[in-house]
Design an enzyme around this catalytic site. Sequence first.
Site, PDB file in Angstrom:
ATOM      1  N   HIS A  77      30.444  55.663  40.447  1.00  0.00           N
ATOM      2  CA  HIS A  77      31.186  56.385  40.978  1.00  0.00           C
ATOM      3  C   HIS A  77      30.834  55.588  42.673  1.00  0.00           C
ATOM      4  CE1 HIS A  77      30.500  60.135  43.621  1.00  0.00           C
ATOM      5  NE2 HIS A  77      30.848  60.175  42.558  1.00  0.00           N
ATOM      6  N   GLU A  98      32.062  63.250  35.046  1.00  0.00           N
ATOM      7  CA  GLU A  98      33.139  63.543  33.702  1.00  0.00           C
ATOM      8  C   GLU A  98      32.884  63.781  32.940  1.00  0.00           C
ATOM      9  OE1 GLU A  98      35.750  65.401  36.128  1.00  0.00           O
ATOM     10  OE2 GLU A  98      36.570  63.545  37.046  1.00  0.00           O
TER      11      GLU A  98
HETATM   12  N1  ACO Z   1      33.947  51.284  33.489  1.00  0.00           N
HETATM   13  C1  ACO Z   1      33.822  49.136  33.938  1.00  0.00           C
HETATM   14  N2  ACO Z   1      34.149  48.600  35.036  1.00  0.00           N
HETATM   15  C2  ACO Z   1      33.997  49.574  36.004  1.00  0.00           C
HETATM   16  C3  ACO Z   1      33.675  50.622  36.417  1.00  0.00           C
HETATM   17  C4  ACO Z   1      34.116  51.044  34.704  1.00  0.00           C
HETATM   18  N3  ACO Z   1      33.865  52.792  34.643  1.00  0.00           N
HETATM   19  N4  ACO Z   1      33.725  51.106  37.475  1.00  0.00           N
HETATM   20  C5  ACO Z   1      33.539  50.071  38.291  1.00  0.00           C
HETATM   21  N5  ACO Z   1      33.561  48.755  36.686  1.00  0.00           N
HETATM   22  C6  ACO Z   1      33.407  47.594  37.992  1.00  0.00           C
HETATM   23  C7  ACO Z   1      34.759  47.110  38.154  1.00  0.00           C
HETATM   24  O1  ACO Z   1      35.985  46.478  37.464  1.00  0.00           O
HETATM   25  C8  ACO Z   1      34.427  46.548  39.483  1.00  0.00           C
HETATM   26  O2  ACO Z   1      34.463  45.209  38.936  1.00  0.00           O
HETATM   27  P1  ACO Z   1      34.446  43.924  40.070  1.00  0.00           P
HETATM   28  O3  ACO Z   1      33.360  43.401  40.602  1.00  0.00           O
HETATM   29  O4  ACO Z   1      33.912  42.708  38.294  1.00  0.00           O
HETATM   30  O5  ACO Z   1      35.930  43.479  39.888  1.00  0.00           O
HETATM   31  C9  ACO Z   1      33.157  46.737  39.463  1.00  0.00           C
HETATM   32  O6  ACO Z   1      32.414  47.848  38.508  1.00  0.00           O
HETATM   33  C10 ACO Z   1      33.262  47.454  40.738  1.00  0.00           C
HETATM   34  O7  ACO Z   1      34.163  49.403  40.612  1.00  0.00           O
HETATM   35  P2  ACO Z   1      34.685  49.225  42.013  1.00  0.00           P
HETATM   36  O8  ACO Z   1      36.161  49.430  41.859  1.00  0.00           O
HETATM   37  O9  ACO Z   1      34.625  48.412  43.514  1.00  0.00           O
HETATM   38  O10 ACO Z   1      33.841  50.618  42.376  1.00  0.00           O
HETATM   39  P3  ACO Z   1      34.850  51.824  42.678  1.00  0.00           P
HETATM   40  O11 ACO Z   1      33.855  52.678  44.085  1.00  0.00           O
HETATM   41  O12 ACO Z   1      35.729  51.954  43.529  1.00  0.00           O
HETATM   42  O13 ACO Z   1      34.668  53.122  41.554  1.00  0.00           O
HETATM   43  C11 ACO Z   1      35.515  54.446  40.151  1.00  0.00           C
HETATM   44  C12 ACO Z   1      34.713  53.859  41.593  1.00  0.00           C
HETATM   45  C13 ACO Z   1      36.633  53.590  40.316  1.00  0.00           C
HETATM   46  C14 ACO Z   1      34.786  56.125  39.420  1.00  0.00           C
HETATM   47  C15 ACO Z   1      35.488  53.585  39.017  1.00  0.00           C
HETATM   48  O14 ACO Z   1      33.829  53.688  38.591  1.00  0.00           O
HETATM   49  C16 ACO Z   1      35.937  54.009  37.653  1.00  0.00           C
HETATM   50  O15 ACO Z   1      37.109  53.986  37.426  1.00  0.00           O
HETATM   51  N6  ACO Z   1      35.812  54.858  36.770  1.00  0.00           N
HETATM   52  C17 ACO Z   1      36.287  55.116  35.871  1.00  0.00           C
HETATM   53  C18 ACO Z   1      37.235  56.353  35.913  1.00  0.00           C
HETATM   54  C19 ACO Z   1      35.755  57.720  36.454  1.00  0.00           C
HETATM   55  O16 ACO Z   1      34.845  57.865  35.910  1.00  0.00           O
HETATM   56  N7  ACO Z   1      36.734  58.152  37.461  1.00  0.00           N
HETATM   57  C20 ACO Z   1      35.406  59.790  37.733  1.00  0.00           C
HETATM   58  C21 ACO Z   1      34.887  59.445  39.018  1.00  0.00           C
HETATM   59  S1  ACO Z   1      33.870  60.618  38.948  1.00  0.00           S
HETATM   60  C22 ACO Z   1      34.918  61.698  40.256  1.00  0.00           C
HETATM   61  O17 ACO Z   1      35.739  61.207  41.162  1.00  0.00           O
HETATM   62  C23 ACO Z   1      34.755  63.083  39.957  1.00  0.00           C
END
Ligand code: ACO
Length: 363
Positions: A246, A305
């Site tokens: 998140h 989610e």
């Molecule tokens: N699975 C695997 N790796 C992940 C996940 C995940 N669910 N979430 C983050 N990471 C990794 C990223 O690849 C990144 O790795 P890196 O530093 O090696 O590049 C690191 O963790 C940080 O990720 P960011 O993209 O900077 O985190 P951000 O704050 O942008 O992402 C997000 C938040 C988009 C929700 C992300 O965690 C994600 O894609 N999760 C999966 C989709 C999801 O569950 N969405 C619902 C969110 S809740 C809502 O909106 C109601």
Amino acid sequence: MSQGLDDVIAAETRLSSVDGARGVLVVKGFSLDRLAGQKRFEDVAHLLFEGLLDDLPDAKAFAARLGAAREAVYPLAQYIDDALLALPPMDGVRALTARIEDGEDVATALRLLAAPAVLLPAFLRRRRGLAPIAPDAKSGHAADMLHMLTGEVPAPEVAAALDTYLVTVADHGLNASTFAARVVSSTWSGLTSSVLAGLAALKGPLHGGAPGPIIAMLDGIGKPENAESWIEDALDRGDRLMGFGHRIYKVRDPRADALKAAVKRMSADSSALPGRLKLAEAVERAALKVLHKRKPDRPLDVNVEFYTALLLEALGFPPDAFTAVFATGRTAGWLAHAREQRLTGRLIRPQSVYVGPEPAELV
Ligand code: ACO
């Protein structure tokens, strides 16, 4: 410049606050656990709207007016044709919602709040070759939505589970779809346009589109003992695990626990749900273990989610409709934020840094 606007404060709001470090969500002065499972969705929507709409009726009259609004939007179900039925439910609901006239008044807000609760069940029934079921204005909002979906009056605990869900997702700070709704509202475009912007932003898999694929993940894993290797393989392929991570929460998303509690309450009367819950808990444990091993410096935890998927599946919604159920709750927040932004009168218009080529004559 901040890619993704991390840490940029773009609005002042009295609606909700998300404390990502402590895992606390506050809505209008109430922490989530004082609202989810405690108050009806219509009362939380009323709470959000207070002070933002002229001639807002009191909470009791508001619930009755919302029932009447469900009846008022039901005729839009006649526009569900084969072309619309070929689209994902979220896109179908968005197209139908676009037929509601724009406005800034309480009547427009009520129609928009009512729309997904009526139009999603009608869409899903038509897709199954069944006739839509008309709303019952006297019913509770969540119970009526389930009745329109299944044709049966839901047991009180089943209606309460959907009510808990809608309240849990009703508002959540300046998330992507709420920001989109505020941007559109800031142009004085109107509440329908703002809600359409919210719907468009919510459907992406990085925001509200995650819970459908979570069911595919649980089905793909099948048994608790497969969880860890399945997750390792998915991450090796470069996939993201839906339901984890998140932008704001650096600890467990408090909404996950509110929804898990609702799933547990429902599972007492279900033969399939306890097994599904056990599988989900095993997947959660395995996912956290693998994510912490692979990304030790990233505080990745479960988000709203994950248990949404389990709850909405148990309520009988198909996975491709989960995002539209999310929108049913979040519309309350979009409307309140759109009004709050509109009342400031200020256009949202940030700037960008140009990194393209300069015209030759200026170089
Ligand atoms: N699975 C695997 N790796 C992940 C996940 C995940 N669910 N979430 C983050 N990471 C990794 C990223 O690849 C990144 O790795 P890196 O530093 O090696 O590049 C690191 O963790 C940080 O990720 P960011 O993209 O900077 O985190 P951000 O704050 O942008 O992402 C997000 C938040 C988009 C929700 C992300 O965690 C994600 O894609 N999760 C999966 C989709 C999801 O569950 N969405 C619902 C969110 S809740 C809502 O909106 C109601």
